[in-house]
Each structure stands twice: as C-alpha cells, then as structure tokens.
Scaffold this motif. Structure first.
Motif, PDB file in Angstrom:
ATOM      1  N   ASN A 106       2.981 -16.718  34.264  1.00 56.45           N
ATOM      2  CA  ASN A 106       3.058 -17.356  33.237  1.00 56.45           C
ATOM      3  C   ASN A 106       4.467 -18.109  32.950  1.00 56.45           C
ATOM      4  OD1 ASN A 106       0.330 -16.633  32.848  1.00 56.45           O
ATOM      5  ND2 ASN A 106       0.887 -15.183  31.056  1.00 56.45           N
ATOM      6  N   VAL A 107       5.504 -17.108  33.281  1.00 51.66           N
ATOM      7  CA  VAL A 107       7.078 -17.585  33.117  1.00 51.66           C
ATOM      8  C   VAL A 107       6.970 -18.554  33.991  1.00 51.66           C
ATOM      9  CG1 VAL A 107       9.230 -16.962  33.498  1.00 51.66           C
ATOM     10  CG2 VAL A 107       7.581 -15.194  32.183  1.00 51.66           C
ATOM     11  N   ARG A 108       6.756 -18.821  35.089  1.00 54.25           N
ATOM     12  CA  ARG A 108       6.835 -20.001  36.173  1.00 54.25           C
ATOM     13  C   ARG A 108       6.391 -21.309  35.641  1.00 54.25           C
ATOM     14  NH1 ARG A 108       9.110 -19.143  41.154  1.00 54.25           N
ATOM     15  NH2 ARG A 108       9.422 -17.055  41.703  1.00 54.25           N
ATOM     16  N   HIS A 109       5.363 -21.111  34.629  1.00 54.06           N
ATOM     17  CA  HIS A 109       5.145 -22.426  33.956  1.00 54.06           C
ATOM     18  C   HIS A 109       6.033 -23.266  33.111  1.00 54.06           C
ATOM     19  CE1 HIS A 109       0.860 -20.929  35.634  1.00 54.06           C
ATOM     20  NE2 HIS A 109       0.444 -22.246  35.439  1.00 54.06           N
ATOM     21  N   GLY A 110       7.104 -22.436  32.713  1.00 53.94           N
ATOM     22  CA  GLY A 110       7.713 -22.929  31.663  1.00 53.94           C
ATOM     23  C   GLY A 110       9.286 -22.568  32.093  1.00 53.94           C
ATOM     24  N   LEU A 111       9.826 -21.463  31.648  1.00 50.33           N
ATOM     25  CA  LEU A 111      11.293 -21.058  31.653  1.00 50.33           C
ATOM     26  C   LEU A 111      11.758 -21.018  33.064  1.00 50.33           C
ATOM     27  CD1 LEU A 111      13.902 -19.846  30.630  1.00 50.33           C
ATOM     28  CD2 LEU A 111      12.822 -17.518  31.256  1.00 50.33           C
ATOM     29  N   ASN A 112      10.861 -20.838  34.098  1.00 48.40           N
ATOM     30  CA  ASN A 112      11.142 -20.503  35.578  1.00 48.40           C
ATOM     31  C   ASN A 112      10.385 -21.837  36.453  1.00 48.40           C
ATOM     32  OD1 ASN A 112      13.022 -18.683  34.724  1.00 48.40           O
ATOM     33  ND2 ASN A 112      11.987 -16.938  35.769  1.00 48.40           N
ATOM     34  N   LYS A 113      10.179 -22.647  35.771  1.00 45.37           N
ATOM     35  CA  LYS A 113       9.317 -23.802  36.622  1.00 45.37           C
ATOM     36  C   LYS A 113      10.392 -24.532  37.377  1.00 45.37           C
ATOM     37  CE  LYS A 113       6.506 -27.838  35.512  1.00 45.37           C
ATOM     38  NZ  LYS A 113       6.125 -28.789  34.535  1.00 45.37           N
ATOM     39  N   PHE A 168      10.177 -19.546  46.068  1.00 47.31           N
ATOM     40  CA  PHE A 168      10.238 -18.145  46.372  1.00 47.31           C
ATOM     41  C   PHE A 168      11.122 -17.759  47.307  1.00 47.31           C
ATOM     42  CE2 PHE A 168       6.104 -19.134  44.270  1.00 47.31           C
ATOM     43  CZ  PHE A 168       5.975 -17.933  43.424  1.00 47.31           C
ATOM     44  N   SER A 169      12.228 -18.646  47.732  1.00 42.90           N
ATOM     45  CA  SER A 169      13.399 -18.055  48.738  1.00 42.90           C
ATOM     46  C   SER A 169      13.906 -16.773  47.892  1.00 42.90           C
ATOM     47  CB  SER A 169      14.213 -19.256  48.776  1.00 42.90           C
ATOM     48  OG  SER A 169      14.883 -19.486  47.546  1.00 42.90           O
ATOM     49  N   ASP A 170      14.826 -16.271  48.791  1.00 41.64           N
ATOM     50  CA  ASP A 170      15.352 -15.105  48.248  1.00 41.64           C
ATOM     51  C   ASP A 170      16.213 -15.573  46.906  1.00 41.64           C
ATOM     52  OD1 ASP A 170      14.294 -13.827  50.217  1.00 41.64           O
ATOM     53  OD2 ASP A 170      16.171 -13.077  51.444  1.00 41.64           O
ATOM     54  N   GLU A 171      17.143 -16.453  47.175  1.00 47.77           N
ATOM     55  CA  GLU A 171      18.081 -17.104  46.093  1.00 47.77           C
ATOM     56  C   GLU A 171      17.020 -17.385  44.849  1.00 47.77           C
ATOM     57  OE1 GLU A 171      17.694 -18.184  49.172  1.00 47.77           O
ATOM     58  OE2 GLU A 171      19.767 -17.373  49.807  1.00 47.77           O
ATOM     59  N   ASP A 172      15.906 -17.879  45.024  1.00 43.26           N
ATOM     60  CA  ASP A 172      15.217 -18.350  43.677  1.00 43.26           C
ATOM     61  C   ASP A 172      14.516 -17.230  43.490  1.00 43.26           C
ATOM     62  OD1 ASP A 172      15.785 -20.910  43.822  1.00 43.26           O
ATOM     63  OD2 ASP A 172      13.656 -21.650  44.609  1.00 43.26           O
ATOM     64  N   THR A 194      -2.393 -16.488  57.331  1.00 40.68           N
ATOM     65  CA  THR A 194      -2.651 -17.546  58.138  1.00 40.68           C
ATOM     66  C   THR A 194      -1.387 -18.284  58.210  1.00 40.68           C
ATOM     67  OG1 THR A 194      -3.539 -18.680  56.026  1.00 40.68           O
ATOM     68  CG2 THR A 194      -4.995 -17.621  57.555  1.00 40.68           C
ATOM     69  N   GLY A 195      -0.151 -18.064  57.394  1.00 37.97           N
ATOM     70  CA  GLY A 195       1.050 -18.588  57.444  1.00 37.97           C
ATOM     71  C   GLY A 195       1.029 -19.764  56.485  1.00 37.97           C
ATOM     72  N   GLU A 196       0.158 -19.990  55.684  1.00 37.64           N
ATOM     73  CA  GLU A 196       0.110 -21.025  54.578  1.00 37.64           C
ATOM     74  C   GLU A 196       1.112 -20.856  53.529  1.00 37.64           C
ATOM     75  OE1 GLU A 196      -3.538 -22.465  52.978  1.00 37.64           O
ATOM     76  OE2 GLU A 196      -4.692 -21.178  54.345  1.00 37.64           O
ATOM     77  N   ILE A 197       1.378 -19.417  53.318  1.00 31.87           N
ATOM     78  CA  ILE A 197       2.552 -18.986  52.199  1.00 31.87           C
ATOM     79  C   ILE A 197       3.573 -18.334  53.189  1.00 31.87           C
ATOM     80  CG2 ILE A 197       3.143 -17.737  50.377  1.00 31.87           C
ATOM     81  CD1 ILE A 197       0.089 -17.968  49.417  1.00 31.87           C
ATOM     82  N   PRO A 198       4.793 -18.953  53.069  1.00 30.86           N
ATOM     83  CA  PRO A 198       5.832 -18.431  54.038  1.00 30.86           C
ATOM     84  C   PRO A 198       6.551 -17.316  52.813  1.00 30.86           C
ATOM     85  CG  PRO A 198       6.536 -20.453  53.066  1.00 30.86           C
ATOM     86  CD  PRO A 198       4.891 -20.385  52.920  1.00 30.86           C
ATOM     87  N   SER A 199       7.271 -16.473  53.323  1.00 31.58           N
ATOM     88  CA  SER A 199       7.966 -15.471  52.799  1.00 31.58           C
ATOM     89  C   SER A 199       7.263 -14.825  51.547  1.00 31.58           C
ATOM     90  CB  SER A 199       9.175 -16.203  51.821  1.00 31.58           C
ATOM     91  OG  SER A 199      10.069 -16.576  52.649  1.00 31.58           O
ATOM     92  N   PHE A 200       6.201 -14.229  51.985  1.00 32.73           N
ATOM     93  CA  PHE A 200       5.130 -13.448  51.137  1.00 32.73           C
ATOM     94  C   PHE A 200       5.560 -11.917  51.082  1.00 32.73           C
ATOM     95  CE2 PHE A 200       1.160 -11.523  49.748  1.00 32.73           C
ATOM     96  CZ  PHE A 200       0.985 -12.416  48.602  1.00 32.73           C
ATOM     97  N   THR A 201       5.736 -11.395  50.057  1.00 35.66           N
ATOM     98  CA  THR A 201       6.063 -10.069  49.885  1.00 35.66           C
ATOM     99  C   THR A 201       5.123  -9.048  50.499  1.00 35.66           C
ATOM    100  OG1 THR A 201       7.269 -10.427  47.707  1.00 35.66           O
ATOM    101  CG2 THR A 201       6.890  -8.206  48.227  1.00 35.66           C
TER     102      THR A 201
END
Length: 202
Positions: A64-71, A75-79, A151-158
């Motif tokens: 939810n927060v990524r829809h606004g405040l953190n839009k 998903f890099s380490d820095e982000d 399948t590699g569609e999402i890189p850097s997945f925890t």
C-alpha cells in the motif's frame, strides 16, 4: 534551504498526554518475514482486534505504501533501504501521536530494522518475526511472485535471489506455518499486556 535554517518545533501536546487520553501506550509493531509469511494478514487481524477493544491503531502495509509515499522506489538494495527509512520515520510519527502502528514489510536487512529501532525510545519498537519456511511461503504464493522469481521475471527477490537476514533477538516470534491467526494475535496481545502497553483485560 540549508539544514541550519530548519529548526525542530516542539509540539504543545506531548506524546505522554496522548497516551494517557488513549488509555494505552504507543509503539511500533514491526512485522518482518518472507513474502507470503502472513505479515499483512496478521497485522490486519491484530488491528481488527485492537480496534474492537477501543485502542488506537493503524496498519502501514508494504504494498500500500508503495502506491503513494514510496511510489517510484524499486527493489534494489538501495531502494529497499530508502523504503524502510521512510516507513521508519512515518511510524515514529504515529508513536508520537499515541497510536499503535503495525508495519508489515519484508524489511530483509537487519541494519535497516535496527535503524528504525533507534528512532524511538526503548520498548517502543517491537520486532515481530513472522517466521515461515520458504517452502510454505512458496506453496502459498498468494501473488504469484515466487513463480515469477523462479523463472527470472523478478530479479532480486527476497529468499530466492536476494538475502533475508533473520532477526537475531526479536521481541516476538510467530510461527505462522504452525499456529492459527487467532493464536498469533493472542500471542501478540499477551506480550503487549505483559509490557504494560495495553491494560490487562478484566
């Protein structure tokens, strides 16, 4: 404008006054764990119980927060670090407002979680490790993210291609693949009563 021109303005109403009127202390309940562990589900179930009992609470959910405040944050380490930094500052405001704030974020890095802990007073940051095996999380996969990660569609997945640093000494550990939501909520409520954040039910 330079930082030297920004001065902290003390509020007239203090945190302790808000807590006294609310009849409970405020804190951050920081739900951390793998994707699919049940963080958001548990945080919302807990808030439902708190609300029903007349306590002031709010859920800050990672998606939810990524829809606004953190839009705009990826998903890099820095982000990821910036994502948690911003949420930590917002959660601190909720504590100051006398509210119990439940934050549901993977927050994979110990350093970032510890940094949020340092923002508030001792006892106001409660790390809730929603522990669940990777196999169980992947079998649930409510958003289909693990399948995409495999399948590699999402890189850097925890948990798959990016690390998750388990809490070393969390205040609460909930084994979400072994106990029910109701049992998990009761476990957290019991802790809050024990620490005098909530009054003991009579």
């Amino acid at each position: 404008m330079s930082d030297s021109n920004i001065v902290w303005h003390e509020t007239t109403v203090k945190k302790e006054e808000r807590q006294a009127r609310n009849n409970h202390k405020s804190c951050i309940l920081w739900f951390t764990g793998l994707s699919g562990a049940g963080k958001s589900t548990l945080a919302n179930a807990l808030e439902h119980t708190l609300f029903a009992r007349g306590y002031n609470s709010y859920v800050l959910d990672g998606d939810n927060v990524r829809h606004g405040l953190n839009k705009g944050l990826g998903f890099s380490d820095e982000d990821r670090k910036e994502n948690i930094r911003r949420i930590g500052e917002v959660a601190k405001l909720f504590v100051d407002a006398g509210t119990i704030v439940c934050t549901a974020f993977i927050s994979p890095f110990k350093e970032d979680r510890d940094r949020v802990r340092e923002l508030v007073e001792e006892g106001e940051f409660i790390e809730v490790y929603v522990r669940c095996s990777l196999e169980a999380c992947e079998s649930r996969d409510p958003k289909g993210l693990y399948k995409k990660a495999r399948t590699g569609e999402i890189p850097s997945f925890t948990g798959i291609s990016s690390p998750y640093e388990e809490p070393e000494n969390p205040e609460i550990t909930v084994d979400s693949d072994q106990i029910s939501i109701e049992e998990s909520v009761n476990q957290i409520i019991a802790y809050l009563v024990e620490k005098n954040i909530l009054a003991k039910e009579v």
